[in-house]
Every structure is written in structure tokens, then in C-alpha cells.
Design a protein around this motif. Structure first.
Motif, PDB file in Angstrom:
ATOM      1  N   GLU A   1     -97.472 -38.476  30.457  1.00 33.24           N
ATOM      2  CA  GLU A   1     -97.438 -38.885  31.861  1.00 33.24           C
ATOM      3  C   GLU A   1     -98.797 -39.423  32.312  1.00 33.24           C
ATOM      4  OE1 GLU A   1     -96.137 -35.552  34.125  1.00 33.24           O
ATOM      5  OE2 GLU A   1     -94.075 -35.612  33.353  1.00 33.24           O
ATOM      6  N   GLN A   2     -99.877 -38.914  31.710  1.00 34.70           N
ATOM      7  CA  GLN A   2    -101.222 -39.385  32.033  1.00 34.70           C
ATOM      8  C   GLN A   2    -101.642 -40.563  31.157  1.00 34.70           C
ATOM      9  OE1 GLN A   2    -104.213 -36.341  32.556  1.00 34.70           O
ATOM     10  NE2 GLN A   2    -102.669 -34.777  32.968  1.00 34.70           N
ATOM     11  N   GLN A   3    -100.712 -41.067  30.345  1.00 37.81           N
ATOM     12  CA  GLN A   3    -100.934 -42.228  29.476  1.00 37.81           C
ATOM     13  C   GLN A   3    -102.028 -41.973  28.437  1.00 37.81           C
ATOM     14  OE1 GLN A   3    -101.546 -45.639  32.036  1.00 37.81           O
ATOM     15  NE2 GLN A   3     -99.391 -45.711  32.604  1.00 37.81           N
ATOM     16  N   MET A   4    -102.133 -40.730  28.000  1.00 43.60           N
ATOM     17  CA  MET A   4    -103.095 -40.377  26.961  1.00 43.60           C
ATOM     18  C   MET A   4    -102.481 -40.524  25.566  1.00 43.60           C
ATOM     19  SD  MET A   4    -105.874 -39.586  28.529  1.00 43.60           S
ATOM     20  CE  MET A   4    -106.849 -38.629  27.383  1.00 43.60           C
ATOM     21  N   LEU A   5    -101.159 -40.624  25.511  1.00 46.27           N
ATOM     22  CA  LEU A   5    -100.462 -40.779  24.239  1.00 46.27           C
ATOM     23  C   LEU A   5     -99.044 -41.284  24.508  1.00 46.27           C
ATOM     24  CD1 LEU A   5     -98.472 -38.111  24.383  1.00 46.27           C
ATOM     25  CD2 LEU A   5    -100.474 -36.948  23.503  1.00 46.27           C
ATOM     26  N   GLN A   6     -98.327 -41.559  23.444  1.00 48.66           N
ATOM     27  CA  GLN A   6     -96.937 -42.010  23.550  1.00 48.66           C
ATOM     28  C   GLN A   6     -96.037 -41.028  22.823  1.00 48.66           C
ATOM     29  OE1 GLN A   6     -96.239 -46.149  22.585  1.00 48.66           O
ATOM     30  NE2 GLN A   6     -94.178 -45.708  21.834  1.00 48.66           N
ATOM     31  N   ARG A   7     -95.056 -40.491  23.525  1.00 49.41           N
ATOM     32  CA  ARG A   7     -94.156 -39.508  22.922  1.00 49.41           C
ATOM     33  C   ARG A   7     -93.224 -40.167  21.921  1.00 49.41           C
ATOM     34  NH1 ARG A   7     -92.906 -35.397  21.849  1.00 49.41           N
ATOM     35  NH2 ARG A   7     -91.737 -34.078  23.287  1.00 49.41           N
TER      36      ARG A   7
END
Length: 267
Positions: A45-51
Motif C-alpha cells: 500500500e505504501q508502494q515499497m514493493l509489489q505483492r
């Protein structure tokens, strides 16, 4: 382990491997798989990674983790590179440093090397610094600010939180007014055909200006950057004097760089 500690560990795992698996992370952190899934969802959600199914990956080619999550990657190699770069810098020089984990190690090494104190200036003058560092990296300036033997010059500009680098017109304005003996550039890619590159175009333009203002250009990059390309080109190999890397650099890359006139120092 607190949520903040879990997040830091997960991002460090992502930086080291490029992906995180739920079950593997749960075992490493000694928490439930459900906890890891919630953590990955919140980081996404914080755009730190991609699920992904079963875990998470970095966003893509141009993805950048914040500097503090990359600092542990290839640390021994970067320390050796930093020591070799320090040997190329002479007392009294004006040296530029852009941001990044390798140039941060260079800054630390230079700070320790010049730990004996400032040298005497001319009679009646202020004490002369052993070294002058010009940098657009806030973390480097902060680490060296406590070293009285080093004169620190920082550029203005807008901060990029991923790398702590200052960019923009204010940065350009300061660099246009200085002359450097040497610059040490950290990069994201070194290609024998295209030259040196980084992920972000504003950082590339500032690094290019650093090179233009300097008599000698030293690139400090570990072997994982060799033969790699990134989005934004800094300059061609004809502008590079020395590349300092680790001993795992492939022989064909060494040959290509040497043919282009770049001195390769592998440590």
C-alpha cells in the motif's frame, strides 16, 4: 519483534534477493505466515514493493529501495572498493561525491584516513583542510560534518528520499560555480557500449555535471553493476578515467572498458 523491525527486515531481504516468499520470511522472522502477509500488504500500500502470489517482489527495472535498505548489500566488496578509491585521492584535493551506498563507504574511508587533524595554512591564515568534499548527498555531508579536517560543501536542491540526494536547479547552480580535482561517482549500471547509468534522470543530470566540473572521473561500483543498463545515461566511457570495482568483474567487461581507455582497478 516490532512491526517496524519486521518491515526493515523484510525490505532488507527484498534488497538482497529481489523477492520475498511468505513462508521463508515467516520462518526467518519467527512469526506466523498471516503476520507476514499483513506486513507485505501494508508495504505494498505504501508502494515499497509489489505483492505476488506467495510473497512480494520489487516493482521493476527502475525500482529503488531507500538507501538504508540497500546499505548491507555486498558490504565487504564496497569497503574494499572504498579503500582503493581513497588511495587515488591526494591530500588537499577538492573531491566531488554523488549519493549511494558505495560513495557513502568512500566518504567514511576518507574521513577515517584524514583523522589526524587539519594541516597548517599560511602564516596568519585559517587552518587549511586536508580535503574538501563537494556533495549533493545529505547523509554523506552529515557523516563528514563532524570531521574538522574536512571542508564540506553541500549543494542546494530538492531531496530525493530514496538516496538522500539533492537535485534540481539549485543543485546545478552550485555545481556550476565550483571546480573539482576529482569526482567519485556511484552508478547503477556500467555498459561497455553506452557508458555509466542510473535509474533516475534527475540524478543522472547532476552526476553528469559533477563529471563535467572535474579533472578526473572515478567510478566506484561493485561487479553486480557491470554489463547492466539503467534508465538514465550519465556519460560515455570516454569521460571516465578510472573504474574501481571488485575482483568478480567479468573478463570481457574488463577488456571492453580497457579498450575504451578506462583504467580498471579490481580489488
Amino acid at each position: 519483534m516490532s512491526k517496524h523491525e519486521r518491515w526493515s527486515t523484510l525490505l532488507e531481504l527484498l534488497a538482497a534477493k529481489g523477492r520475498v516468499e511468505v513462508e521463508e520470511a515467516a520462518s526467518a522472522l519467527e512469526v506466523s505466515a498471516a503476520t507476514i502477509r499483513r506486513d507485505l500488504d501494508e508495504l505494498a500500500e505504501q508502494q515499497m514493493l509489489q505483492r505476488t502470489r506467495g510473497g512480494a517482489v520489487a516493482h521493476g527495472v527502475s525500482y529503488e529501495l531507500p538507501l538504508r535498505y540497500k546499505s548491507s548489500r555486498r558490504a565487504p566488496e564496497k569497503q574494499r572498493i572504498a579503500a582503493a578509491v581513497s588511495d587515488l585521492i591526494s591530500e588537499g584535493e577538492v573531491v566531488g561525491l554523488n549519493g549511494g551506498t558505495t560513495t557513502t563507504e568512500v566518504a567514511r574511508t576518507l574521513g577515517l584516513r584524514t583523522g589526524g587533524g587539519a594541516r597548517e595554512g599560511a602564516p596568519g591564515s585559517a587552518t587549511a583542510p586536508l580535503l574538501t568534499i563537494v556533495t549533493n548527498a545529505l547523509n554523506i555531508a552529515g557523516e563528514l560534518a563532524v570531521r574538522p579536517q574536512i571542508k564540506i560543501v553541500t549543494t542546494g536542491g530538492v531531496v530525493r528520499p530514496q538516496t538522500f540526494e539533492l537535485v534540481g536547479p539549485l543543485t546545478v547552480g552550485v555545481l556550476n560555480e565550483v571546480v573539482l580535482d576529482a569526482v567519485v561517482l556511484g552508478v547503477d549500471g556500467v555498459d561497455p557500449g553506452l557508458g555509466i547509468m542510473t535509474h533516475q534522470e534527475e540524478e543522472a543530470s547532476i552526476s553528469r555535471l559533477f563529471a563535467e566540473r572535474s579533472q578526473r572521473v572515478i567510478v566506484a561500483a561493485d561487479s553486480s553493476k557491470m554489463g547492466k543498463r539503467a534508465f538514465a545515461r550519465i556519460c560515455g566511457l570516454e569521460r571516465i578515467d578510472v573504474l574501481v570495482t571488485d575482483s568478480a568483474i567479468p573478463d570481457p567487461v574488463v577488456a571492453g572498458l580497457t579498450e575504451a581507455g578506462v583504467e580498471v582497478v579490481a580489488v
